[in-house]
Scaffold this motif. Structure first.
Motif, PDB file in Angstrom:
ATOM      1  N   THR A 140       0.824  -1.207   0.000  1.00 18.36           N
ATOM      2  CA  THR A 140       0.000   0.000   0.000  1.00 18.36           C
ATOM      3  C   THR A 140       0.860   1.259   0.000  1.00 18.36           C
ATOM      4  OG1 THR A 140      -0.078   0.110   2.414  1.00 18.36           O
ATOM      5  CG2 THR A 140      -1.811  -1.180   1.309  1.00 18.36           C
ATOM      6  N   LEU A 141       0.217   2.376  -0.317  1.00 19.63           N
ATOM      7  CA  LEU A 141       0.790   3.701  -0.095  1.00 19.63           C
ATOM      8  C   LEU A 141      -0.121   4.365   0.923  1.00 19.63           C
ATOM      9  CD1 LEU A 141       2.603   6.118  -0.563  1.00 19.63           C
ATOM     10  CD2 LEU A 141       1.209   6.721  -2.554  1.00 19.63           C
ATOM     11  N   LEU A 142       0.370   4.491   2.146  1.00 14.43           N
ATOM     12  CA  LEU A 142      -0.452   4.959   3.247  1.00 14.43           C
ATOM     13  C   LEU A 142      -1.663   4.028   3.377  1.00 14.43           C
ATOM     14  CD1 LEU A 142      -0.139   8.812   2.635  1.00 14.43           C
ATOM     15  CD2 LEU A 142       1.232   7.350   4.125  1.00 14.43           C
ATOM     16  N   ALA A 143      -2.882   4.533   3.098  1.00  8.07           N
ATOM     17  CA  ALA A 143      -4.059   3.682   3.290  1.00  8.07           C
ATOM     18  C   ALA A 143      -4.578   3.075   1.998  1.00  8.07           C
ATOM     19  CB  ALA A 143      -5.177   4.504   3.941  1.00  8.07           C
ATOM     20  N   ALA A 144      -3.926   3.339   0.871  1.00  6.52           N
ATOM     21  CA  ALA A 144      -4.455   2.916  -0.425  1.00  6.52           C
ATOM     22  C   ALA A 144      -3.649   1.755  -1.002  1.00  6.52           C
ATOM     23  CB  ALA A 144      -4.432   4.088  -1.409  1.00  6.52           C
ATOM     24  N   PRO A 145      -4.310   0.667  -1.406  1.00  9.76           N
ATOM     25  CA  PRO A 145      -3.606  -0.446  -2.049  1.00  9.76           C
ATOM     26  C   PRO A 145      -3.022  -0.020  -3.391  1.00  9.76           C
ATOM     27  CG  PRO A 145      -5.809  -1.086  -1.305  1.00  9.76           C
ATOM     28  CD  PRO A 145      -5.741   0.404  -1.224  1.00  9.76           C
ATOM     29  N   GLY A 180     -12.387   1.967  -7.439  1.00  7.04           N
ATOM     30  CA  GLY A 180     -12.533   0.810  -6.566  1.00  7.04           C
ATOM     31  C   GLY A 180     -12.568   1.140  -5.095  1.00  7.04           C
ATOM     32  N   VAL A 181     -12.002   2.297  -4.693  1.00  5.89           N
ATOM     33  CA  VAL A 181     -11.990   2.647  -3.264  1.00  5.89           C
ATOM     34  C   VAL A 181     -13.099   3.618  -2.895  1.00  5.89           C
ATOM     35  CG1 VAL A 181      -9.499   2.294  -3.182  1.00  5.89           C
ATOM     36  CG2 VAL A 181     -10.387   4.618  -3.488  1.00  5.89           C
ATOM     37  N   LEU A 182     -13.847   4.091  -3.884  1.00  7.57           N
ATOM     38  CA  LEU A 182     -14.895   5.065  -3.598  1.00  7.57           C
ATOM     39  C   LEU A 182     -16.028   4.484  -2.761  1.00  7.57           C
ATOM     40  CD1 LEU A 182     -15.332   7.248  -6.817  1.00  7.57           C
ATOM     41  CD2 LEU A 182     -14.558   7.950  -4.555  1.00  7.57           C
ATOM     42  N   GLY A 183     -16.126   3.145  -2.741  1.00  4.24           N
ATOM     43  CA  GLY A 183     -17.154   2.520  -1.915  1.00  4.24           C
ATOM     44  C   GLY A 183     -17.005   2.877  -0.451  1.00  4.24           C
ATOM     45  N   GLY A 184     -15.791   3.213  -0.025  1.00  2.99           N
ATOM     46  CA  GLY A 184     -15.559   3.594   1.364  1.00  2.99           C
ATOM     47  C   GLY A 184     -15.835   5.053   1.638  1.00  2.99           C
ATOM     48  N   GLY A 185     -16.246   5.797   0.585  1.00  2.00           N
ATOM     49  CA  GLY A 185     -16.540   7.219   0.750  1.00  2.00           C
ATOM     50  C   GLY A 185     -15.499   8.086   0.069  1.00  2.00           C
ATOM     51  N   LEU A 186     -15.947   9.245  -0.413  1.00  2.00           N
ATOM     52  CA  LEU A 186     -15.048  10.155  -1.126  1.00  2.00           C
ATOM     53  C   LEU A 186     -13.884  10.619  -0.267  1.00  2.00           C
ATOM     54  CD1 LEU A 186     -14.477  11.841  -3.687  1.00  2.00           C
ATOM     55  CD2 LEU A 186     -15.946  13.627  -2.733  1.00  2.00           C
ATOM     56  N   LEU A 187     -14.145  10.790   1.025  1.00  2.00           N
ATOM     57  CA  LEU A 187     -13.106  11.291   1.927  1.00  2.00           C
ATOM     58  C   LEU A 187     -12.525  10.194   2.814  1.00  2.00           C
ATOM     59  CD1 LEU A 187     -14.678  14.718   2.983  1.00  2.00           C
ATOM     60  CD2 LEU A 187     -13.058  14.236   1.143  1.00  2.00           C
ATOM     61  N   SER A 188     -12.660   8.951   2.396  1.00  2.00           N
ATOM     62  CA  SER A 188     -12.030   7.855   3.127  1.00  2.00           C
ATOM     63  C   SER A 188     -10.520   7.975   3.001  1.00  2.00           C
ATOM     64  CB  SER A 188     -12.499   6.514   2.568  1.00  2.00           C
ATOM     65  OG  SER A 188     -12.025   6.340   1.235  1.00  2.00           O
ATOM     66  N   PRO A 189      -9.756   7.394   3.914  1.00  4.80           N
ATOM     67  CA  PRO A 189      -8.287   7.497   3.840  1.00  4.80           C
ATOM     68  C   PRO A 189      -7.719   7.064   2.496  1.00  4.80           C
ATOM     69  CG  PRO A 189      -8.934   6.624   5.956  1.00  4.80           C
ATOM     70  CD  PRO A 189     -10.188   6.700   5.143  1.00  4.80           C
ATOM     71  N   ALA A 190      -8.234   5.950   1.934  1.00  7.67           N
ATOM     72  CA  ALA A 190      -7.721   5.483   0.646  1.00  7.67           C
ATOM     73  C   ALA A 190      -8.040   6.464  -0.467  1.00  7.67           C
ATOM     74  CB  ALA A 190      -8.307   4.106   0.318  1.00  7.67           C
ATOM     75  N   SER A 191      -9.261   7.010  -0.456  1.00  4.42           N
ATOM     76  CA  SER A 191      -9.645   7.975  -1.491  1.00  4.42           C
ATOM     77  C   SER A 191      -8.817   9.244  -1.389  1.00  4.42           C
ATOM     78  CB  SER A 191     -11.134   8.313  -1.363  1.00  4.42           C
ATOM     79  OG  SER A 191     -11.527   9.265  -2.337  1.00  4.42           O
TER      80      SER A 191
END
Length: 229
Positions: free
Chosen positions: A131-136, A143-154
Motif C-alpha cells: 500500500t501507499l499509506l491507506a491505499a492499495p 474501486g476505493v470510492l465505496g468507502g466514501g469520497l473522503l475515506s483514507p484510501a480515497s
C-alpha cells in the motif's frame, strides 16, 4: 506478450522495495515504483535530446513554414507537400517531440499489468498486498470510492490527482507551439489526471513521476539546446 517484462519489473520493483524497507518502511514499494520510473526515463534521455533538437530546428524553420502557409493558403495539398519537403530537407519532423511519450507506453503498460495481475511467473503477486499509506497499490480510485469520497484510501488518490494537476499546469504553460498542435500539446498533460482515476495507484505513481521528470527535463533541454538556437 508482457509476461517476461512483467516478471522482470516485479523482480526490480520488489528488490528495490526490499532495499528501501529499512529506511522507508511502508513507503518502500511506492518509492521503488518511482525509482523504476526514473530509471526508465534515464534510458529514454537520448530520445528527449533528439526531441529538443527537433524543436530547435522547427523554431528555426518557422519563418519558412509561415511563408509557405501564406503562399499556399488556398491549396492545402500543395502546402502539405511543400512542408513535407522542407522538413525532409532539414532532417526534421513535426512529430519528433512525441518520441519520448510514445516510447514510454510499453513501460507504462508493464507497470499497469504488474499491478492488475494476480500471479507473476506462476507465483502469487505479493506486490498487490502493498500500500501507499491507506491505499492499495493495486487498486484504482473507482474501486476505493465505496468507502466514501473522503475515506483514507480515497484521500491518497485525491492527493495524487492534485499533484498530477499541478505538473500538468506547469507543463501546459510552457508549451510554445501554436495553432492546433499547440492546443493539443497544452491539453494532453491534463489527460494523466483522468487516466489515473481508472488505473492502479502504482500506475498513477508512474504517471506522476514521469510527468515531473518530463517537466524538469524539458526545462533543462530548452535552456541548453532550444534557447541556444
Amino acid at each position: 506478450m508482457f509476461d517476461v517484462p512483467v516478471s522482470i519489473a516485479a523482480a526490480l520493483v520488489g528488490g528495490l522495495a526490499d532495499v528501501l524497507q529499512p529506511v522507508a518502511g511502508g513507503l518502500a514499494t511506492a518509492l521503488a515504483i518511482m525509482l523504476f520510473t526514473a530509471a526508465v526515463r534515464v534510458v529514454l534521455v537520448p530520445l528527449a535530446v533528439s526531441a529538443a533538437k527537433g524543436e530547435r530546428t522547427r523554431a528555426r524553420l518557422l519563418p519558412k513554414v509561415q511563408a509557405l502557409q501564406k503562399r499556399h493558403a488556398k491549396n492545402p495539398q500543395r502546402l502539405q507537400r511543400e512542408m513535407a519537403a522542407l522538413y525532409e530537407k532539414e532532417g526534421a519532423t513535426p512529430l519528433s517531440g512525441c518520441l519520448p511519450m510514445f516510447a514510454q507506453v510499453p513501460f507504462f503498460m508493464v507497470m499497469y499489468r504488474l499491478f492488475v495481475s494476480a500471479t507473476v511467473a506462476g507465483h502469487q503477486n505479493l506486490l498487490l498486498a502493498h500500500t501507499l499509506l491507506a491505499a492499495p497499490l493495486g487498486q484504482n480510485w473507482i474501486g476505493v470510492l465505496g468507502g466514501g469520497l473522503l475515506s483514507p484510501a480515497s484521500l491518497v488518490f485525491l492527493g495524487l490527482f492534485v499533484l498530477l494537476g499541478a505538473v500538468a499546469v506547469w507543463t501546459s504553460r510552457r508549451v510554445t507551439a501554436e495553432g492546433s498542435m499547440g492546443l493539443v500539446a497544452r491539453i494532453m498533460p491534463f489527460g494523466t489526471v483522468a487516466v489515473a482515476a481508472f488505473v492502479p495507484l502504482a500506475a498513477g505513481l508512474y504517471l506522476l513521476t514521469s510527468g515531473a521528470w518530463t517537466a524538469a527535463e524539458r526545462a533543462v533541454l530548452r535552456r541548453r539546446i532550444v534557447a541556444a538556437a
